[in-house]
Design a protein around this motif. Sequence first.
Motif, mmCIF file in Angstrom:
data_model
loop_
_atom_site.group_PDB
_atom_site.id
_atom_site.type_symbol
_atom_site.label_atom_id
_atom_site.label_comp_id
_atom_site.label_asym_id
_atom_site.label_seq_id
_atom_site.Cartn_x
_atom_site.Cartn_y
_atom_site.Cartn_z
ATOM 1 N N TYR A 7 0.862 -1.167 0.000
ATOM 2 C CA TYR A 7 0.000 0.000 0.000
ATOM 3 C C TYR A 7 0.906 1.227 0.000
ATOM 4 O O TYR A 7 2.068 1.148 0.413
ATOM 5 N N PHE A 63 -9.479 1.976 1.957
ATOM 6 C CA PHE A 63 -9.424 2.813 3.145
ATOM 7 C C PHE A 63 -10.268 4.067 2.994
ATOM 8 O O PHE A 63 -10.417 4.612 1.897
ATOM 9 N N GLY A 64 -10.783 4.521 4.114
ATOM 10 C CA GLY A 64 -11.459 5.792 4.167
ATOM 11 C C GLY A 64 -10.468 6.938 4.161
ATOM 12 O O GLY A 64 -9.253 6.748 4.156
ATOM 13 N N THR A 65 -11.018 8.120 4.186
ATOM 14 C CA THR A 65 -10.222 9.341 4.068
ATOM 15 C C THR A 65 -9.445 9.652 5.341
ATOM 16 O O THR A 65 -8.527 10.456 5.318
ATOM 17 N N PHE A 104 -8.458 5.525 10.665
ATOM 18 C CA PHE A 104 -8.944 5.113 9.352
ATOM 19 C C PHE A 104 -9.883 3.921 9.503
ATOM 20 O O PHE A 104 -9.578 2.973 10.240
ATOM 21 N N GLN A 130 -2.477 12.022 3.118
ATOM 22 C CA GLN A 130 -3.628 11.493 2.395
ATOM 23 C C GLN A 130 -3.965 10.080 2.874
ATOM 24 O O GLN A 130 -3.370 9.565 3.805
ATOM 25 N N LYS A 131 -4.954 9.487 2.208
ATOM 26 C CA LYS A 131 -5.391 8.174 2.667
ATOM 27 C C LYS A 131 -4.473 7.090 2.140
ATOM 28 O O LYS A 131 -3.610 7.324 1.291
ATOM 29 N N VAL A 132 -4.674 5.910 2.653
ATOM 30 C CA VAL A 132 -3.864 4.757 2.292
ATOM 31 C C VAL A 132 -4.462 4.111 1.034
ATOM 32 O O VAL A 132 -5.663 3.841 0.982
ATOM 33 N N GLU A 133 -3.612 3.864 0.039
ATOM 34 C CA GLU A 133 -4.095 3.341 -1.243
ATOM 35 C C GLU A 133 -3.495 1.970 -1.528
ATOM 36 O O GLU A 133 -2.285 1.761 -1.388
#
Lengths: 114, 111
Positions: free
Chosen positions: A35, B101-103, B88, A41-44
């Motif tokens: 990831y 995942f959420g923001t 999260f 920012q969010k985890v991708e």
Amino acid sequence: EPEVTQTPSHQVTQMGQEVILRCVPISNHLYFYWYRQILGQKVEFLVSFYNNEISEKSEIFDDQFSVERPDGSNFTLKIRSTKLEDSAMYFCASIGQGNTGELFFGEGSRLTVL
Amino acid sequence: ELKVEQNPLFLSMQEGKNYTIYCNYSTTSDRLYWYRQDPGKSLESLFVLLSNGAVKQEGRLMASLDTKARLSTLHITAAVHDLSATYFCAVDKWGTDKLIFGTGTRLQVFP
């Protein structure tokens, strides 16, 4: 307690250079993941790996990215020609037996591309 | 495409107060996870919610899951400074082995 370990913790590289990030998942785990998290920012999701092959990958995981498990313990993420936008924290994760889907994350590798 | 949204994105609260973080997701899923992240650190698993109506509690945090409403909540009771972190939620996408995942909700607890 078993844990996922990642190296390096921080790597600085020039744009266009190749980078390899290394992970040692928890020893009896079967599913492995990368990831990434751009700062703030969010985890991708990038990619999942099972039985020595990619099981799923995201649109982020283009031809510049590759993964392998060369020796049965290390799990590596290679970026062939880094771009500025590859700067992020990269997390390795694994899932064990009796799969609840709960991911165990490593401490992350911070990649800075200049 | 599965979307996971959290609100609020940022929460500043006084010690001793209660508050709830909400996590909404857009498609069917029976598994939801809450993680905590301290600045510059990794993701620490807090709760695994595996079925409709699941409720888990650990210390001052309680998580619940309503799969019909596609909603999970993380309730904070009598907040303390040590709870300051980013939280999260993440949803298991059906038919895949990845988490979305959420923001994230950045929580700051002040005296």
